[in-house]
Design a protein around this motif. Structure first.
Motif, mmCIF file in Angstrom:
data_model
loop_
_atom_site.group_PDB
_atom_site.id
_atom_site.type_symbol
_atom_site.label_atom_id
_atom_site.label_comp_id
_atom_site.label_asym_id
_atom_site.label_seq_id
_atom_site.Cartn_x
_atom_site.Cartn_y
_atom_site.Cartn_z
ATOM 1 N N GLU A 111 0.742 -1.323 0.013
ATOM 2 C CA GLU A 111 0.085 -0.050 0.115
ATOM 3 C C GLU A 111 0.876 1.486 -0.015
ATOM 4 O O GLU A 111 0.542 2.402 -0.594
ATOM 5 N N ALA A 112 1.982 1.330 0.367
ATOM 6 C CA ALA A 112 2.885 2.461 0.625
ATOM 7 C C ALA A 112 3.451 2.708 -0.726
ATOM 8 O O ALA A 112 3.632 3.883 -1.046
ATOM 9 N N LEU A 113 3.295 1.900 -1.649
ATOM 10 C CA LEU A 113 3.837 2.094 -3.109
ATOM 11 C C LEU A 113 2.525 2.302 -3.978
ATOM 12 O O LEU A 113 2.887 1.988 -5.078
ATOM 13 N N GLY A 114 1.310 2.120 -3.421
ATOM 14 C CA GLY A 114 0.074 2.476 -4.002
ATOM 15 C C GLY A 114 -0.494 1.301 -4.509
ATOM 16 O O GLY A 114 -1.242 1.303 -5.464
ATOM 17 N N GLY A 115 -0.061 0.169 -4.052
ATOM 18 C CA GLY A 115 -0.496 -1.151 -4.421
ATOM 19 C C GLY A 115 -1.700 -1.918 -3.387
ATOM 20 O O GLY A 115 -2.077 -1.064 -2.635
ATOM 21 N N THR A 116 -1.954 -3.042 -3.665
ATOM 22 C CA THR A 116 -2.850 -3.725 -3.139
ATOM 23 C C THR A 116 -2.423 -5.128 -2.701
ATOM 24 O O THR A 116 -1.409 -5.567 -3.266
ATOM 25 N N LEU A 117 -2.753 -5.757 -1.664
ATOM 26 C CA LEU A 117 -2.463 -7.110 -1.094
ATOM 27 C C LEU A 117 -3.542 -7.876 -0.460
ATOM 28 O O LEU A 117 -4.279 -7.007 0.483
ATOM 29 N N SER A 118 -3.839 -9.080 -0.826
ATOM 30 C CA SER A 118 -4.894 -9.697 -0.242
ATOM 31 C C SER A 118 -4.505 -11.088 0.130
ATOM 32 O O SER A 118 -3.568 -11.465 -0.483
ATOM 33 N N GLY A 131 -0.763 -9.836 -4.562
ATOM 34 C CA GLY A 131 -0.445 -8.371 -4.322
ATOM 35 C C GLY A 131 0.058 -7.669 -5.716
ATOM 36 O O GLY A 131 0.349 -8.420 -6.886
ATOM 37 N N THR A 132 -0.523 -6.606 -6.017
ATOM 38 C CA THR A 132 -0.317 -5.844 -7.163
ATOM 39 C C THR A 132 0.290 -4.389 -6.971
ATOM 40 O O THR A 132 0.128 -3.711 -5.620
ATOM 41 N N LEU A 133 1.110 -3.824 -7.642
ATOM 42 C CA LEU A 133 1.938 -2.629 -7.640
ATOM 43 C C LEU A 133 1.701 -1.983 -8.845
ATOM 44 O O LEU A 133 2.038 -2.504 -9.917
ATOM 45 N N PRO A 134 1.207 -0.792 -9.019
ATOM 46 C CA PRO A 134 1.219 0.031 -10.228
ATOM 47 C C PRO A 134 2.532 0.199 -10.883
ATOM 48 O O PRO A 134 3.585 0.475 -10.126
ATOM 49 N N ARG A 135 2.570 0.380 -12.354
ATOM 50 C CA ARG A 135 3.569 0.673 -12.865
ATOM 51 C C ARG A 135 3.968 2.233 -12.645
ATOM 52 O O ARG A 135 2.981 3.126 -12.560
ATOM 53 N N ARG A 136 5.329 2.545 -12.282
ATOM 54 C CA ARG A 136 5.733 3.941 -12.054
ATOM 55 C C ARG A 136 6.242 4.678 -13.195
ATOM 56 O O ARG A 136 6.915 4.081 -13.964
#
Length: 136
Positions: A111-118, A131-136
Motif C-alpha cells: 500500500e505504501a507504493l500505491g498497491g494492494t495485497l490480499s 499483491g499488485t503494484l502500479p507501474r511508475r
C-alpha cells in the motif's frame, strides 16, 4: 538479506535472479517444494524490488510457521500495467479473515507504493497471497 548492487540510480538488476536464489535457499532449508510459475523479465525499481522481496519473505515465513504445506507456487510478473505477485500453498489454510502483524506488514508494504495485497485461505486447501503494484 543482503542488498544487491544497483546499476543505475534507483534501479536494481535481476529481481528474477534474486527471487530464484531466495526461493531455492528457502526450499532447501525447509524441505518444502517451490514451483515457480513466472518471474519478471525486466528490471524493477529498488523500491518495488524491496517490497516484493520483503513480502515474499513474510509469506514464506507464514507458510513455514502455519501451513504444513508440501508445495508453494510463486508467480511474479512485471509488465505495462505494473507488478503482480502470487504466493500460494497447498497447506492447512484457514477460515475467516487473515490477520496478524505479518499480514499487516505485507499489506502496508504494498500500500505504501500505491498497491494492494490480499490474503485468502480455504480451510484444508491452502492460502494465497496476491499483491499488485502500479507501474511508475
Amino acid at each position: 538479506m543482503s542488498e544487491e548492487p544497483r546499476t543505475r540510480e534507483g534501479w536494481r538488476p535481476a529481481l528474477a535472479g534474486e527471487l530464484r536464489e531466495r526461493l531455492d535457499a528457502w526450499s532447501g532449508r525447509t524441505g518444502i517444494a517451490v514451483e515457480t510459475w513466472a518471474l519478471p523479465g525486466e528490471e524493477a525499481s529498488a523500491e518495488v524490488a524491496g517490497a516484493v522481496l520483503a513480502v515474499l519473505e513474510e509469506a514464506l515465513a507464514n507458510v513455514e510457521r502455519h501451513s504444513r504445506a508440501r508445495v508453494v507456487s510463486v508467480a511474479v510478473t512485471l509488465g505495462r500495467g505494473g507488478l503482480r505477485m502470487t504466493v500460494s500453498d497447498d497447506g492447512a489454510g484457514f477460515a475467516g479473515q487473515a490477520a496478524g502483524r505479518g499480514v499487516d506488514a505485507m499489506r502496508d508494504r504494498f500500500e505504501a507504493l500505491g498497491g494492494t495485497l490480499s490474503v485468502h485461505g480455504v480451510k484444508g486447501e491452502g492460502t494465497t497471497v496476491t499483491g499488485t503494484l502500479p507501474r511508475r
